[in-house]
Write a protein that holds these residues in place. Sequence first.
Motif, PDB file in Angstrom:
ATOM      1  N   TRP A 172       0.845  -1.205   0.000  1.00 34.17           N
ATOM      2  CA  TRP A 172       0.000   0.000   0.000  1.00 34.17           C
ATOM      3  C   TRP A 172       0.878   1.252   0.000  1.00 34.17           C
ATOM      4  O   TRP A 172       0.676   2.178  -0.778  1.00 34.17           O
ATOM      5  CB  TRP A 172      -0.881   0.043   1.250  1.00 34.17           C
ATOM      6  CG  TRP A 172      -1.918  -1.011   1.403  1.00 34.17           C
ATOM      7  CD1 TRP A 172      -1.814  -2.154   2.137  1.00 34.17           C
ATOM      8  CD2 TRP A 172      -3.230  -1.023   0.838  1.00 34.17           C
ATOM      9  NE1 TRP A 172      -2.976  -2.863   2.076  1.00 34.17           N
ATOM     10  CE2 TRP A 172      -3.865  -2.193   1.293  1.00 34.17           C
ATOM     11  CE3 TRP A 172      -3.935  -0.145   0.018  1.00 34.17           C
ATOM     12  CZ2 TRP A 172      -5.165  -2.526   0.936  1.00 34.17           C
ATOM     13  CZ3 TRP A 172      -5.237  -0.471  -0.335  1.00 34.17           C
ATOM     14  CH2 TRP A 172      -5.836  -1.641   0.106  1.00 34.17           C
ATOM     15  N   VAL A 173       1.828   1.256   0.901  1.00 36.99           N
ATOM     16  CA  VAL A 173       2.686   2.423   1.093  1.00 36.99           C
ATOM     17  C   VAL A 173       3.585   2.643  -0.119  1.00 36.99           C
ATOM     18  O   VAL A 173       3.753   3.774  -0.595  1.00 36.99           O
ATOM     19  CB  VAL A 173       3.543   2.242   2.364  1.00 36.99           C
ATOM     20  CG1 VAL A 173       4.443   3.454   2.586  1.00 36.99           C
ATOM     21  CG2 VAL A 173       2.648   2.000   3.590  1.00 36.99           C
ATOM     22  N   ILE A 174       4.151   1.565  -0.650  1.00 35.95           N
ATOM     23  CA  ILE A 174       5.094   1.671  -1.769  1.00 35.95           C
ATOM     24  C   ILE A 174       4.398   2.158  -3.037  1.00 35.95           C
ATOM     25  O   ILE A 174       4.862   3.098  -3.696  1.00 35.95           O
ATOM     26  CB  ILE A 174       5.763   0.305  -2.014  1.00 35.95           C
ATOM     27  CG1 ILE A 174       6.636  -0.079  -0.817  1.00 35.95           C
ATOM     28  CG2 ILE A 174       6.603   0.343  -3.291  1.00 35.95           C
ATOM     29  CD1 ILE A 174       7.173  -1.502  -0.881  1.00 35.95           C
ATOM     30  N   ILE A 175       3.277   1.537  -3.383  1.00 32.10           N
ATOM     31  CA  ILE A 175       2.593   1.869  -4.643  1.00 32.10           C
ATOM     32  C   ILE A 175       2.053   3.287  -4.635  1.00 32.10           C
ATOM     33  O   ILE A 175       2.076   3.982  -5.670  1.00 32.10           O
ATOM     34  CB  ILE A 175       1.462   0.852  -4.898  1.00 32.10           C
ATOM     35  CG1 ILE A 175       2.062  -0.528  -5.192  1.00 32.10           C
ATOM     36  CG2 ILE A 175       0.566   1.299  -6.055  1.00 32.10           C
ATOM     37  CD1 ILE A 175       1.035  -1.642  -5.293  1.00 32.10           C
ATOM     38  N   LEU A 180       8.238   7.426  -5.437  1.00 31.38           N
ATOM     39  CA  LEU A 180       8.704   6.201  -6.063  1.00 31.38           C
ATOM     40  C   LEU A 180       8.096   5.996  -7.448  1.00 31.38           C
ATOM     41  O   LEU A 180       8.780   5.534  -8.368  1.00 31.38           O
ATOM     42  CB  LEU A 180       8.374   4.994  -5.171  1.00 31.38           C
ATOM     43  CG  LEU A 180       9.073   4.935  -3.814  1.00 31.38           C
ATOM     44  CD1 LEU A 180       8.563   3.746  -3.013  1.00 31.38           C
ATOM     45  CD2 LEU A 180      10.581   4.833  -3.997  1.00 31.38           C
ATOM     46  N   PHE A 181       6.810   6.321  -7.573  1.00 32.45           N
ATOM     47  CA  PHE A 181       6.113   6.107  -8.837  1.00 32.45           C
ATOM     48  C   PHE A 181       5.318   7.350  -9.211  1.00 32.45           C
ATOM     49  O   PHE A 181       4.680   7.972  -8.350  1.00 32.45           O
ATOM     50  CB  PHE A 181       5.173   4.898  -8.739  1.00 32.45           C
ATOM     51  CG  PHE A 181       5.871   3.612  -8.403  1.00 32.45           C
ATOM     52  CD1 PHE A 181       6.643   2.948  -9.347  1.00 32.45           C
ATOM     53  CD2 PHE A 181       5.772   3.059  -7.126  1.00 32.45           C
ATOM     54  CE1 PHE A 181       7.295   1.765  -9.041  1.00 32.45           C
ATOM     55  CE2 PHE A 181       6.415   1.881  -6.807  1.00 32.45           C
ATOM     56  CZ  PHE A 181       7.182   1.235  -7.762  1.00 32.45           C
ATOM     57  N   GLU A 182       5.342   7.668 -10.496  1.00 26.28           N
ATOM     58  CA  GLU A 182       4.630   8.856 -10.962  1.00 26.28           C
ATOM     59  C   GLU A 182       3.132   8.713 -10.779  1.00 26.28           C
ATOM     60  O   GLU A 182       2.440   9.665 -10.424  1.00 26.28           O
ATOM     61  CB  GLU A 182       4.971   9.111 -12.430  1.00 26.28           C
ATOM     62  CG  GLU A 182       4.388  10.403 -12.989  1.00 26.28           C
ATOM     63  CD  GLU A 182       4.841  10.691 -14.395  1.00 26.28           C
ATOM     64  OE1 GLU A 182       4.216  11.547 -15.052  1.00 26.28           O
ATOM     65  OE2 GLU A 182       5.818  10.066 -14.853  1.00 26.28           O
ATOM     66  N   THR A 183       2.611   7.501 -11.044  1.00 29.83           N
ATOM     67  CA  THR A 183       1.186   7.222 -10.851  1.00 29.83           C
ATOM     68  C   THR A 183       1.040   5.883 -10.120  1.00 29.83           C
ATOM     69  O   THR A 183       1.976   5.063 -10.087  1.00 29.83           O
ATOM     70  CB  THR A 183       0.435   7.136 -12.191  1.00 29.83           C
ATOM     71  OG1 THR A 183       0.895   5.982 -12.923  1.00 29.83           O
ATOM     72  CG2 THR A 183       0.649   8.406 -13.019  1.00 29.83           C
ATOM     73  N   GLN A 184      -0.146   5.655  -9.567  1.00 34.89           N
ATOM     74  CA  GLN A 184      -0.425   4.378  -8.911  1.00 34.89           C
ATOM     75  C   GLN A 184      -0.367   3.232  -9.914  1.00 34.89           C
ATOM     76  O   GLN A 184       0.079   2.125  -9.585  1.00 34.89           O
ATOM     77  CB  GLN A 184      -1.801   4.419  -8.235  1.00 34.89           C
ATOM     78  CG  GLN A 184      -1.856   5.321  -7.019  1.00 34.89           C
ATOM     79  CD  GLN A 184      -3.218   5.283  -6.338  1.00 34.89           C
ATOM     80  OE1 GLN A 184      -4.144   4.624  -6.801  1.00 34.89           O
ATOM     81  NE2 GLN A 184      -3.340   5.991  -5.225  1.00 34.89           N
ATOM     82  N   ALA A 185      -0.826   3.485 -11.140  1.00 34.73           N
ATOM     83  CA  ALA A 185      -0.782   2.450 -12.179  1.00 34.73           C
ATOM     84  C   ALA A 185       0.658   2.014 -12.444  1.00 34.73           C
ATOM     85  O   ALA A 185       0.936   0.815 -12.602  1.00 34.73           O
ATOM     86  CB  ALA A 185      -1.435   2.962 -13.462  1.00 34.73           C
TER      87      ALA A 185
END
Length: 476
Positions: A172-175, A180-185
């Motif tokens: 949950w935290v990482i995504i 870390l990531f531009e979008t959740q996708a």
Amino acid sequence: MSDSPSPLKDIVPIGQKAAYGTGTLVLNLLPASLNIFAFFLVTAYGIDPFLAGLLTGLPRLFDALTDPIMGFLTDNTKSRWGRRRPYIVIGAILSGVLFALLWQMNPDASEQYNFVYFLLFSLAFTIGNTMFATPFVGLGYEISSDYKERTHLMAVSQFMGQIAWMIVPWFWVIIANPNLFETQADGVQDMAIVVGGICIILGVIPGLLCKGISDEKIENRKEISFSTMLINLKSIINGIVTTFKNAAFARLCGATFLVFNGFQLVSSFAYFIIVFYMFEGDFGSAGNWPAWFATMSAVMTAFFVIPIVSWMADKFGKRNAFIISTCLSIVGYSLKWIGFSPDNVWLMFMPIPLMSFGIGGLFTLMLSMTADVCDLDELNNGMPRREGTFAAIYWLMVKIGNAIALILGGLVLNLVGFDASLSTQTLETMTQLRLADVIIPAVTAAMAIWVMWAYDLDENKAREIKAKLVKRRGEI
């Protein structure tokens, strides 16, 4: 119970136990990740919540068809590598690849396209995962023929399986982390590749290194071909009926259904109680506390509960160990009423040691007892041994119950008046939710104790059955 040690020839080397444990880690990691990633179907891919529910529910119905078929196939397969191992290796590779592909949807595509894409790959993933999981569990039932050593194997296996539950809550935290990531996708897609790769690497290990029953010793196997499909379909149905006629196995399934799914029904409630009761709807203040609660539950299960349960099984017998563990879990569930306190957030960890005896004891003991039941089935019904069929039916009951628990969990939230659109919930709603969080798993656990009270396949009876089998067909 007998204090005599297991015969040296029946002891499973620790390396082989660890190899089997890697498979259990995969067995837990895939569905745990799937449950976490499913949340992002709505937030990252814009799929309607109802359609998202269908996407997670329909493959479980498909499981009801694939599991018994796979159980029959692995029980009756003839190969130079044994009945289970080829399926485990191929299934692990397919599971990892298909899981990674499953989440490579385009967030900019239409809802209809993503729905069809995810559904088709979910069905394909279900086949691959069944090809891995059913033979893998069946292999665990036959690695050792010793009453006590079976529990020791499952204790190591479940210990390693808990690693998945230590890691997955942090997805949950990482995504959702924008650093870390531009979008959740993007996060879902990349993490799916990582999970798939890990599952391939770890999943093939038991297929390569673990040893089951000698293939040459299995008699009366059915012929598997296109010309025998209809005959084999009848055999599958008859096998399911015969399996449920085994009273000891029926008790194991019933107790598992009650304990596991009572726990699963309220498993998401802790998140809501922490956020909306302890932190009054302030997600920022709640931070990582829900993830820590889940992780510490897995840590306590692995390092504290499972070793104790294994010791109790040796000392008092598996049935008694189950009853003691389940009673301790009821006390733990009750302590949640005190532990979830807005006055002291650290108290949330207080119920975990006792509460963890529920799930920690359940699968360590039930999988070991199912291996004993397989001996009883051979004694009553002859060859071929049907570990794969028992594995399929047992886990099918778990999956069906899990699906029911997910549905009923949402129903309970509605009944108590929980409204996710509100930043704060009424005191009455949170009181009722907290009561449900305590009462439901405690009641189902108590019912499971009642179901297992008359279970009579103890160590003495198990050893008598083994002696009769060895006399009939020799060591296998």
